[in-house]
Design a protein around this motif. Sequence first.
Motif, PDB file in Angstrom:
ATOM      1  N   VAL A 103       8.257  -9.420   5.256  1.00 34.93           N
ATOM      2  CA  VAL A 103       8.501  -7.996   5.461  1.00 34.93           C
ATOM      3  C   VAL A 103       7.466  -7.356   5.696  1.00 34.93           C
ATOM      4  CG1 VAL A 103       9.695  -5.920   4.771  1.00 34.93           C
ATOM      5  CG2 VAL A 103      10.919  -8.155   4.489  1.00 34.93           C
ATOM      6  N   ALA A 104       6.404  -7.288   5.025  1.00 27.60           N
ATOM      7  CA  ALA A 104       5.288  -6.613   5.313  1.00 27.60           C
ATOM      8  C   ALA A 104       4.545  -7.062   6.565  1.00 27.60           C
ATOM      9  CB  ALA A 104       4.232  -6.991   4.260  1.00 27.60           C
ATOM     10  N   ALA A 105       4.600  -8.156   6.929  1.00 25.97           N
ATOM     11  CA  ALA A 105       3.805  -8.578   8.239  1.00 25.97           C
ATOM     12  C   ALA A 105       4.866  -8.014   9.377  1.00 25.97           C
ATOM     13  CB  ALA A 105       4.013 -10.102   8.406  1.00 25.97           C
ATOM     14  N   GLY A 106       6.226  -7.995   9.298  1.00 28.68           N
ATOM     15  CA  GLY A 106       7.031  -7.405  10.410  1.00 28.68           C
ATOM     16  C   GLY A 106       6.888  -5.958  10.556  1.00 28.68           C
ATOM     17  N   LEU A 107       6.695  -5.066   9.350  1.00 26.75           N
ATOM     18  CA  LEU A 107       6.191  -3.706   9.431  1.00 26.75           C
ATOM     19  C   LEU A 107       4.866  -3.566  10.261  1.00 26.75           C
ATOM     20  CD1 LEU A 107       6.905  -2.817   5.738  1.00 26.75           C
ATOM     21  CD2 LEU A 107       8.198  -1.982   7.904  1.00 26.75           C
ATOM     22  N   LEU A 108       3.961  -4.491   9.897  1.00 32.07           N
ATOM     23  CA  LEU A 108       2.596  -4.415  10.675  1.00 32.07           C
ATOM     24  C   LEU A 108       2.908  -4.622  12.182  1.00 32.07           C
ATOM     25  CD1 LEU A 108      -0.281  -3.820  10.205  1.00 32.07           C
ATOM     26  CD2 LEU A 108      -0.779  -6.170   9.925  1.00 32.07           C
ATOM     27  N   GLY A 135      10.136   2.104  -0.614  1.00 29.17           N
ATOM     28  CA  GLY A 135      10.819   0.886   0.016  1.00 29.17           C
ATOM     29  C   GLY A 135      10.652   0.787   1.481  1.00 29.17           C
ATOM     30  N   PRO A 136      11.304  -0.415   2.167  1.00 29.70           N
ATOM     31  CA  PRO A 136      10.960  -0.708   3.417  1.00 29.70           C
ATOM     32  C   PRO A 136      11.414   0.165   4.297  1.00 29.70           C
ATOM     33  CG  PRO A 136      11.754  -2.558   2.099  1.00 29.70           C
ATOM     34  CD  PRO A 136      11.842  -1.355   1.337  1.00 29.70           C
ATOM     35  N   ALA A 137      12.436   0.978   4.206  1.00 23.41           N
ATOM     36  CA  ALA A 137      13.071   1.727   5.062  1.00 23.41           C
ATOM     37  C   ALA A 137      12.149   3.006   5.162  1.00 23.41           C
ATOM     38  CB  ALA A 137      14.590   2.243   4.605  1.00 23.41           C
ATOM     39  N   THR A 138      11.577   3.481   4.312  1.00 24.82           N
ATOM     40  CA  THR A 138      10.686   4.670   4.421  1.00 24.82           C
ATOM     41  C   THR A 138       9.322   3.870   5.090  1.00 24.82           C
ATOM     42  OG1 THR A 138      11.425   5.470   2.303  1.00 24.82           O
ATOM     43  CG2 THR A 138       9.469   6.555   3.371  1.00 24.82           C
ATOM     44  N   MET A 139       9.218   2.829   4.858  1.00 19.96           N
ATOM     45  CA  MET A 139       7.895   1.994   5.463  1.00 19.96           C
ATOM     46  C   MET A 139       8.064   2.154   6.846  1.00 19.96           C
ATOM     47  SD  MET A 139       4.990   1.741   3.593  1.00 19.96           S
ATOM     48  CE  MET A 139       4.218   0.383   4.955  1.00 19.96           C
ATOM     49  N   MET A 140       9.200   1.940   7.512  1.00 16.81           N
ATOM     50  CA  MET A 140       9.752   1.951   8.936  1.00 16.81           C
ATOM     51  C   MET A 140       8.899   3.297   9.344  1.00 16.81           C
ATOM     52  SD  MET A 140      11.147  -0.709   9.895  1.00 16.81           S
ATOM     53  CE  MET A 140      12.055  -0.818  11.156  1.00 16.81           C
ATOM     54  N   CYS A 173       1.569  -3.940   0.057  1.00 22.84           N
ATOM     55  CA  CYS A 173       3.177  -3.903   0.080  1.00 22.84           C
ATOM     56  C   CYS A 173       3.616  -5.034  -1.100  1.00 22.84           C
ATOM     57  CB  CYS A 173       3.611  -4.439   1.493  1.00 22.84           C
ATOM     58  SG  CYS A 173       3.576  -3.366   2.760  1.00 22.84           S
ATOM     59  N   GLY A 174       2.697  -5.841  -1.332  1.00 20.41           N
ATOM     60  CA  GLY A 174       3.291  -7.033  -2.362  1.00 20.41           C
ATOM     61  C   GLY A 174       3.123  -6.240  -3.667  1.00 20.41           C
ATOM     62  N   ASN A 175       2.234  -5.483  -3.738  1.00 22.24           N
ATOM     63  CA  ASN A 175       1.909  -4.557  -5.055  1.00 22.24           C
ATOM     64  C   ASN A 175       3.286  -3.785  -5.445  1.00 22.24           C
ATOM     65  OD1 ASN A 175      -0.640  -5.508  -5.259  1.00 22.24           O
ATOM     66  ND2 ASN A 175      -1.538  -3.814  -4.641  1.00 22.24           N
ATOM     67  N   TYR A 176       4.286  -3.573  -4.261  1.00 23.50           N
ATOM     68  CA  TYR A 176       5.333  -2.816  -4.501  1.00 23.50           C
ATOM     69  C   TYR A 176       6.797  -3.784  -4.072  1.00 23.50           C
ATOM     70  CZ  TYR A 176       2.645   1.494  -4.731  1.00 23.50           C
ATOM     71  OH  TYR A 176       1.685   2.755  -5.074  1.00 23.50           O
ATOM     72  N   GLY A 177       6.511  -4.869  -4.406  1.00 28.15           N
ATOM     73  CA  GLY A 177       7.649  -5.906  -4.214  1.00 28.15           C
ATOM     74  C   GLY A 177       8.131  -5.951  -2.829  1.00 28.15           C
ATOM     75  N   ILE A 178       7.480  -5.676  -1.744  1.00 25.54           N
ATOM     76  CA  ILE A 178       7.669  -6.020  -0.411  1.00 25.54           C
ATOM     77  C   ILE A 178       7.454  -7.284  -0.072  1.00 25.54           C
ATOM     78  CG2 ILE A 178       7.645  -5.128   1.821  1.00 25.54           C
ATOM     79  CD1 ILE A 178       7.363  -2.075   0.859  1.00 25.54           C
ATOM     80  N   THR A 179       8.154  -8.151   0.438  1.00 24.91           N
ATOM     81  CA  THR A 179       7.595  -9.349   0.600  1.00 24.91           C
ATOM     82  C   THR A 179       6.603  -9.433   1.916  1.00 24.91           C
ATOM     83  OG1 THR A 179       9.428  -9.727   2.050  1.00 24.91           O
ATOM     84  CG2 THR A 179       9.923 -10.572  -0.083  1.00 24.91           C
TER      85      THR A 179
END
Length: 234
Positions: free
Chosen positions: A84-89, A137-142, A75-81
């Motif tokens: 936020v990445a930990a929240g997705l996990l 982005g984060p929305a699609t990652m959801m 996620c960090g490689n794509y600018g997701i902090t």
Amino acid sequence: MAVGMRNHPYDIGAAPYGSDQVSKPAEFSGRIFLTPLQVLKEASRNSTFWLLSGTFFFCGVSTQGLITTHLIPACGNYGITEVVAAGLLAFMRIFDLIGTTLSGWLSDRFDSRKLLFWYYGQRGLSLIFLPHALSAGPATMMVFSVFYGLDWLATVPPTVKLSIQEFGKERAGMIFGWVVVAHQVGAAAAAYAAGAARDWFGTYNVPFVVAGFICLFAALMSLRIAKAGKLATS
């Protein structure tokens, strides 16, 4: 757990799930350290054991070894902090609880081989979709988190049931223990290999897509597992 849990329904005068008869379990006989090795030796002559171990090896590759270890840096490689990445996990794990519980219900009612086919197939498609989700982005990652999360540990109930059907209740615990060893070996291999691939290719896309196709292969392997009551010895 030591105070509240019991080893068997018989300990509280209850019948096993799916039965109306209270029956005392067979007592363990043998040596505590030697018997699991003897069971492994016997199971190694059964192709169903190798298919269960092989699919669970790929399960470890595509879960703990890959996503648990590498999703946040990917996620960090794509600018997701990181937060936020930990929240997705964490969000993924919530749906893991739902999916695994539902999988237990389904395993009591449907062919576990076909359930594994669908679980590994869905996981494979999710991982192939992951590079697109990361770039979107984060929305699609959801969306990815929901579908992947539902499948995270859903493979466990049907794998346990197939172990019981093939090897019997008395030995199923030891058999599944060895199957889990294969899972952890796969996880360790993927944890290293995905990181090495990231350094080599400069992106996680390759290990994610490769893991996706590996899961599709595991789905086909699941259909090769012997049906209940039919031994598949080699």
